[in-house]
Design an enzyme around this catalytic site. Structure first.
Site, PDB file in Angstrom:
ATOM      1  N   ARG A  32      59.372  91.709  39.773  1.00  0.00           N
ATOM      2  CA  ARG A  32      59.955  93.031  40.031  1.00  0.00           C
ATOM      3  C   ARG A  32      60.274  93.175  41.511  1.00  0.00           C
ATOM      4  NH1 ARG A  32      57.050  97.960  41.624  1.00  0.00           N
ATOM      5  NH2 ARG A  32      58.346  99.799  41.286  1.00  0.00           N
ATOM      6  N   ARG A  73      60.213 111.083  48.975  1.00  0.00           N
ATOM      7  CA  ARG A  73      59.248 110.247  49.677  1.00  0.00           C
ATOM      8  C   ARG A  73      58.922 110.818  51.046  1.00  0.00           C
ATOM      9  NH1 ARG A  73      58.403 105.326  47.313  1.00  0.00           N
ATOM     10  NH2 ARG A  73      59.857 104.805  45.631  1.00  0.00           N
ATOM     11  N   LYS A 218      62.228 104.514  33.065  1.00  0.00           N
ATOM     12  CA  LYS A 218      60.814 104.755  33.320  1.00  0.00           C
ATOM     13  C   LYS A 218      60.447 106.155  32.819  1.00  0.00           C
ATOM     14  CE  LYS A 218      59.846 103.532  37.620  1.00  0.00           C
ATOM     15  NZ  LYS A 218      60.111 103.369  39.080  1.00  0.00           N
ATOM     16  N   THR A 276      51.357 100.814  36.721  1.00  0.00           N
ATOM     17  CA  THR A 276      50.738 101.660  37.748  1.00  0.00           C
ATOM     18  C   THR A 276      49.215 101.531  37.779  1.00  0.00           C
ATOM     19  OG1 THR A 276      52.495 103.288  37.334  1.00  0.00           O
ATOM     20  CG2 THR A 276      50.788 103.895  38.898  1.00  0.00           C
TER      21      THR A 276
END
Length: 470
Positions: A32, A73, A218, A276
């Protein structure tokens, strides 16, 4: 032989050739690349390294580019990280000076101050740190740290009501998508998908001919949970992104949502990745916690096709050891009896004949005790369908196409094997047997099940089963 696939994120700890080789040798099936970090040139170079090592190791290793999406972010921290303490004041700035510290940090939202209200909670470091808004001051937001922790550069933020203000596909996504297509990667991860239309919008941007990467939305928002059925139908594969999902949904709900998402994908015959913090402590420790081992094992028992590592292999101190640990835990969990969730009779594509043939092939293979199920395939769909029934015997996806083999690198239980092109059907089966023998899947005298589609112009059909002895 482990059947569950492992996806590993590469970053500063693993992007050079030797650490990357060690990572792949440890058992990684798909690499990834997180487009939210580093530039496109760096990611393109990493794809080339993976391809080179794939040739050296004689394995088909998939590549996945995760688009950054509209994820909010925090900005750059001087020296990479800072500790925030409970009770201290902290400023979220709408302007970026590139010098975040223990007193302030920039964000990717220039109009942040207009989105929040006093007493709103703001989550930093992908939910690990909680701030409470005191007031807005011009373009800045003054907050109090409610739950402190380590804040690193460019970590994810979550704000109340933010989802309604952002588009799911950004200009940076477009640049990353262009790079991914040029590099001929196998999978594209779509961040913060809310509905099936978000997936179809990106699919319309893919080339009409040539390499078309598989799309992996996702599931990380409350809206995606509400629209799960449509998203799964529109997807080629799905990722359970538990980090952001655990911020938007109550933490107690995430384990149950994970099971529900995996079940939806199993019923649709779509590959699913569980991601995760699976072995997060191994970012700094050579051993995982017992809770993490349980987490990995339970995801396997839930029916996931693949498990994903993020910081553990991107910036961790023990990347290859982490992969080996995940592999050992997954293989052990696979040996535990569990109820298989068979896909619906028509699968996600509605081809009743193809799914019935795949199901019958698995039943016959298990009753006869064949050594392996070999799936010569032009599109990869035959191997996908067979794997969806979770047979107890090994599966080989056999193709002349590197794109097809890359796609199969994510599918539970499928060993991708390359064969030379040949137009003669009999010779195709012989070459498949040779490839399976070279891979150690079959020996002289073994029974094999061949599952394939009849010769013709349309790839993707599955209508034939043949049982042969080597």
């Amino acid at each position: 032989m482990r059947r569950t696939k492992i996806v590993a994120t590469i970053g500063p700890a693993t992007s050079e050739m030797e650490p990357l080789r060690q990572l792949l040798e440890a058992g990684v099936d798909v690499v990834r690349l997180n487009a939210a970090h580093a530039d496109m040139e760096t990611h393109s170079a990493n794809v080339r390294r993976v391809r080179e090592l794939s040739q050296v190791l004689g394995r088909s290793i998939g590549t996945l580019v995760d688009l950054p999406g509209p994820k909010i972010r925090s900005g750059i921290i001087v020296n990479g990280e800072v500790e925030l303490a409970n009770g201290q004041e902290f400023i979220l700035s709408g302007s970026d000076d590139g010098r975040g510290d223990e007193r302030h940090v920039a964000t990717t939202l220039s109009d942040l101050a207009h989105w929040v209200l006093p007493n709103d909670d703001v989550y930093l470091a992908d939910g690990a740190i909680v701030l409470r808004v005191i007031e807005s001051l011009g373009n800045d937001v003054r907050t109090e740290v409610v739950r402190g922790g380590t804040l690193r550069s460019r970590k994810g933020m979550h704000l109340p009501r933010a989802e309604a203000h952002v588009e799911p596909f950004t200009e940076r996504d477009a640049l990353a998508l262009e790079m991914a297509i040029a590099a001929k990667v196998d999978f594209i991860g779509l961040s913060f998908v809310r509905r099936a239309e978000d997936v179809e919008r990106v699919r319309a941007m893919l080339p009409k001919r040539g390499v078309r990467p598989a799309l992996v939305p996702k599931i990380e928002t409350a809206a995606a949970i509400d629209n799960l059925d449509g998203i799964v139908r529109a997807a080629d594969a799905v990722m359970v992104a538990r980090g952001d999902l655990g911020i938007q949904m109550p933490a107690r709900s995430v384990p149950l949502l994970q099971k529900e998402i995996i079940r939806h994908c199993n019923l649709a015959g779509k590959p699913v990745i569980t991601a995760t913090q699976m072995l997060e402590s191994m970012t700094r420790s050579p051993l995982p916690t017992r809770a993490e081992v349980n987490d990995v094992a339970n995801a396997v028992l839930d029916g996931t096709d693949a498990l994903m590592l993020s910081e553990e292999t991107a910036v961790g101190l023990y990347p290859s050891q982490t992969v080996r640990m995940m592999s050992e835990v997954a293989e052990s969990a696979e040996g535990w009896p569990r109820q298989r969730v068979a896909p619906a009779a028509t699968g996600a594509d509605g081809d009743r004949v193809a799914w019935a043939v795949a199901h019958a092939a698995v039943q016959a293979a298990e009753e006869l005790g064949v050594a392996a199920i070999l799936c010569p395939t032009r599109s990869g769909q035959t191997a996908h369908r067979v794997a969806a029934f979770r047979p107890k015997v090994p599966i080989a996806g056999i193709s002349t196409s590197s794109q097809v083999l890359g796609d199969l690198s994510l599918v539970w239980g499928v060993r991708p094997l390359v064969v030379p092109a040949n137009s003669d059907p009999g010779e195709q089966l012989r070459l498949a047997v040779v490839a399976a023998r070279s891979a150690g899947l079959v020996r002289e005298g073994d029974l094999l099940a061949f599952v394939f589609g009849s010769a013709g112009p349309r790839a993707g059909s599955t209508d034939s089963v043949r049982i042969v002895r080597v």
